[in-house]
Design an enzyme around this catalytic site. Structure first.
Site, PDB file in Angstrom:
ATOM      1  N   GLU A  72       0.875  -1.162   0.000  1.00  0.00           N
ATOM      2  CA  GLU A  72       0.000   0.000   0.000  1.00  0.00           C
ATOM      3  C   GLU A  72       0.916   1.216   0.000  1.00  0.00           C
ATOM      4  O   GLU A  72       1.818   1.301   0.825  1.00  0.00           O
ATOM      5  CB  GLU A  72      -0.885   0.041   1.253  1.00  0.00           C
ATOM      6  CG  GLU A  72      -1.819   1.243   1.222  1.00  0.00           C
ATOM      7  CD  GLU A  72      -2.611   1.459   2.516  1.00  0.00           C
ATOM      8  OE1 GLU A  72      -2.224   0.890   3.557  1.00  0.00           O
ATOM      9  OE2 GLU A  72      -3.603   2.215   2.481  1.00  0.00           O
ATOM     10  N   ARG A 107       6.545 -12.625   9.113  1.00  0.00           N
ATOM     11  CA  ARG A 107       7.192 -11.371   8.783  1.00  0.00           C
ATOM     12  C   ARG A 107       8.530 -11.280   9.499  1.00  0.00           C
ATOM     13  O   ARG A 107       8.790 -11.998  10.461  1.00  0.00           O
ATOM     14  CB  ARG A 107       6.310 -10.195   9.157  1.00  0.00           C
ATOM     15  CG  ARG A 107       6.062 -10.084  10.657  1.00  0.00           C
ATOM     16  CD  ARG A 107       5.367  -8.787  11.079  1.00  0.00           C
ATOM     17  NE  ARG A 107       5.285  -7.802  10.038  1.00  0.00           N
ATOM     18  CZ  ARG A 107       4.148  -7.314   9.541  1.00  0.00           C
ATOM     19  NH1 ARG A 107       3.007  -7.734  10.027  1.00  0.00           N
ATOM     20  NH2 ARG A 107       4.147  -6.417   8.600  1.00  0.00           N
ATOM     21  N   LYS A 134       4.908   0.261   9.961  1.00  0.00           N
ATOM     22  CA  LYS A 134       4.822   1.529   9.233  1.00  0.00           C
ATOM     23  C   LYS A 134       4.287   2.628  10.137  1.00  0.00           C
ATOM     24  O   LYS A 134       4.682   3.772  10.019  1.00  0.00           O
ATOM     25  CB  LYS A 134       3.886   1.368   8.024  1.00  0.00           C
ATOM     26  CG  LYS A 134       4.575   0.904   6.766  1.00  0.00           C
ATOM     27  CD  LYS A 134       3.624   1.055   5.586  1.00  0.00           C
ATOM     28  CE  LYS A 134       4.141   0.303   4.374  1.00  0.00           C
ATOM     29  NZ  LYS A 134       3.119   0.277   3.297  1.00  0.00           N
TER      30      LYS A 134
END
Length: 559
Positions: A34, A260, A270
């Site tokens: 994104e 992850r 983020k």
RNA sequence: AGACCCGUGGUGUAAUGGUAGCACAGGAGAUUUUGGUUCUCCUUGUCGGGGUUCGAAUCCCUGCGGGUCUACCA
């Protein structure tokens, strides 16, 4: 890798099996960020995985902007993402896509869903939806409009689309199972109203698809075969499959989840990275202390080192915390082979060679890279007054100290053997000047009589040395595991107050000429990179990428 | 409290019913015109308990530990 050469991680094994049994005939993956922030080292792992699979199986990997939420996304981020993927060494060929380019198609599919009786417009408030949702123990309750007719829903969705409702007044929901133990199957919202400007579609839309709805469709539209994402999306998979099955898309991609990346001494979310930037705790997304790809690039990390690191940490479903030492090793390993050596003194003190002729200057030949003979040699000016590291002299030292101390002989790198004769100090007792005598027969650094010295130190000629800014970076946080914050602490409290120290370094003349982005080794100090932004012609600014390993510092009494 | 996922040296990761290996980190030594590099050697591990089996890190049961999920974010 030195692991068993035949090792295939679990995703490779899935692909192997799919190809072997004919379930798939090609491999198409995608990297779908994104554009709401800069890419970090965790994304690098995903990029290496997805593009790596495509390369290995001669398939393709798409770069796709998952831009379904206009309020959080910006073109600045789109541009940085492309740059970072390219810099890492990957190529999406012609396969660049944007979720927003599919909005028409997605909208048509939503209408199809309504026609199938599998979606309805819900007018509950956000709070009511939450309340009707139920919890682990309690099934949810149906929305009052859950059983509205297809015609009514078609009409309502049309009105939503035309912008007749304000934000928050209506949503489109999939009609699945309000009693499912999986919350994501309790009639998830698939379209919401957003009267915002989208960086790609402008003001065309007033309704925007949710991730859960958009993602499987994007994958299906593009013919993705293996849709790889992180572990937290595991519970979304039933809906992913439900949607493709219900719409009966021609291609049915398979979602596969992996763990992850987490790294010691840094944060990877983020949200937190954005806060560091917004609160001014770092100089920007590309601050060399940031775990962002752009930050690491600026710091001097190489694409090869990042790729190698990603290989080292592997692909599994284990929640893990990788030691940043793994990363640093990959960087040193690469830089050791590829970077030219220079002499730079970070904390200078004068060294005077008492028996060296006043005014004499010699050009000494120095090897650029002992690991790479093809890197050649260079000339370094030498004179009576030099600058050396303050830590390379000790007035009183123990036997294990191989550097300058009265009576001890050391080699000046590429220069002469010098024997320390003493030092001068100021009123405060601080050493202002170290003195020594040299042996003219040892020019270049070898003694004709075969005698050895234990230590070799670097130096610059004071009269010839340039002065540059060197930024000594250390880990961003003083705390190892940022997913484990001590009671009563905020993660910001854990920032390392000494993550950046700026010094004026004195450097050999050749160093003044290196261009922005050049990676070098300051001998005995570490790897440095000429800052890409702040360096000026003839006046580079150096970022310390990583120190050299220092087995002396471990045992030496703290300076 | 439910559902799902995951537990191999300090860290990351192999071994896919058949010798627990590799890398990093740590330690010792050798080499070295960087206390770097390189080389040699060493320390340290299958979460616990049952079961299946000639044989279990691997399969089953159970306990424990960790993670994820209850956004009109992705």
């Amino acid at each position: 890798m030195s692991e068993s050469p035949a090792h295939r991680h679990f995703i490779q094994q899935i692909v192997d099996a799919d190809l072997a049994d004919g379930r798939r005939s090609e491999v198409v993956t995608r990297f779908p960020p994104e554009p709401n922030g800069y890419l970090h080292i965790g994304h690098a792992k995903s990029i290496c995985l997805n593009f790596g699979l495509a390369l290995e199986f001669k398939g393709r990997c798409h770069l796709r902007m998952d831009d379904t939420n206009p309020t959080k996304e910006e073109v600045e981020y789109v541009d940085s993402i492309k740059e970072d993927v390219r810099w890492l060494g990957f190529d999406w060929g012609g396969h660049y896509y944007q979720a927003s380019d599919y909005f028409d198609r997605m909208h048509a599919d939503a209408i199809r869903l309504i026609q199938l009786g599998k979606a309805y417009v819900c007018f509950l408030t956000q709070d009511q939806i939450r309340e009707f949702h139920g919890d682990e123990k309690r099934p949810g309750r149906p929305s009052p409009t859950r059983d509205a007719s297809v015609g009514e829903n078609l009409m309502a969705f049309e009105r939503m689309t035309r912008g007749e409702f304000d934000e928050g007044k209506a949503v489109l929901r999939a009609k699945i199972d309000m009693a499912s133990p999986n919350m994501h199957m309790r009639d998830p919202v698939i379209y919401r109203i957003r009267k915002a400007h989208h960086h790609n579609t402008g003001d065309k839309w007033r309704v925007y698809p949710m991730y859960d709805y958009a993602h499987p469709l994007e994958d299906a539209y593009e013919g993705v075969t293996h849709s790889i994402c992180t572990l937290e999306f595991e519970v979304h998979r039933p809906f992913y499959d439900w949607l493709l099955r219900t719409l009966d898309t021609p291609v049915k991609p398979q979602q596969i989840e992996f763990a992850r990346l987490n790294l010691t001494y840094t944060v990877m979310s983020k949200r937190r990275l954005l806060e560091l930037v917004q609160e001014g705790r770092v100089a920007g997304w590309d601050d060399p202390r940031m775990p962002t790809i752009s930050g690491m690039r600026r710091r001097g990390y190489t694409p090869a080192a990042l790729r190698r690191f990603c290989e080292t940490v592997g692909v599994t479903k284990n929640n893990s915390l990788s030691d940043v030492a793994l990363l640093e090793h990959a960087v040193r390993d690469d830089l050791n082979r590829t970077s030219s050596r220079f002499m730079a003194v970070l904390d200078p003190v004068r060294l005077v060679i008492e028996n060296y002729p006043e005014g004499q200057v010699e050009e000494l030949q120095a090897v650029n890279n002992p690991e790479d003979p093809s890197a050649g040699t260079r000339k370094v000016p030498f004179s009576r007054t030099l600058l050396i590291e303050r830590a390379d002299f000790l007035e009183q030292a123990e036997k294990k100290f191989f550097r300058l101390t009265p009576g001890q002989e050391v080699r000046l790198r590429w220069g002469y053997f010098v024997k320390c004769t003493g030092c001068r100090k100021d009123a405060a007792g601080k050493v202002t000047e170290v003195t020594c005598v040299y042996d003219p027969s040892t020019r270049g650094g070898d003694a004709p009589d075969g005698r050895k010295v234990k230590g070799t130190i670097h130096w610059v000629s004071e009269a010839h040395a340039g002065e540059v800014e060197a930024r000594l970076y250390d880990r961003l946080f003083a705390h190892e595991d940022l997913n484990d914050i001590p009671e009563g602490k905020d993660w910001r409290d854990l920032l390392n107050p000494e993550s950046l120290r700026k010094v004026r370094a004195r450097v050999e003349p050749a160093l003044l000429a290196v261009g922005p982005g050049t990676r070098v080794q300051f001998e005995r100090n570490g790897y440095f990179c000429a800052d890409a932004k702040d360096s000026k012609p003839g006046a580079p600014v150096f970022n310390r990428t990583v120190t050299l390993k220092d087995s002396w510092a471990k045992q030496a009494p703290k300076a």
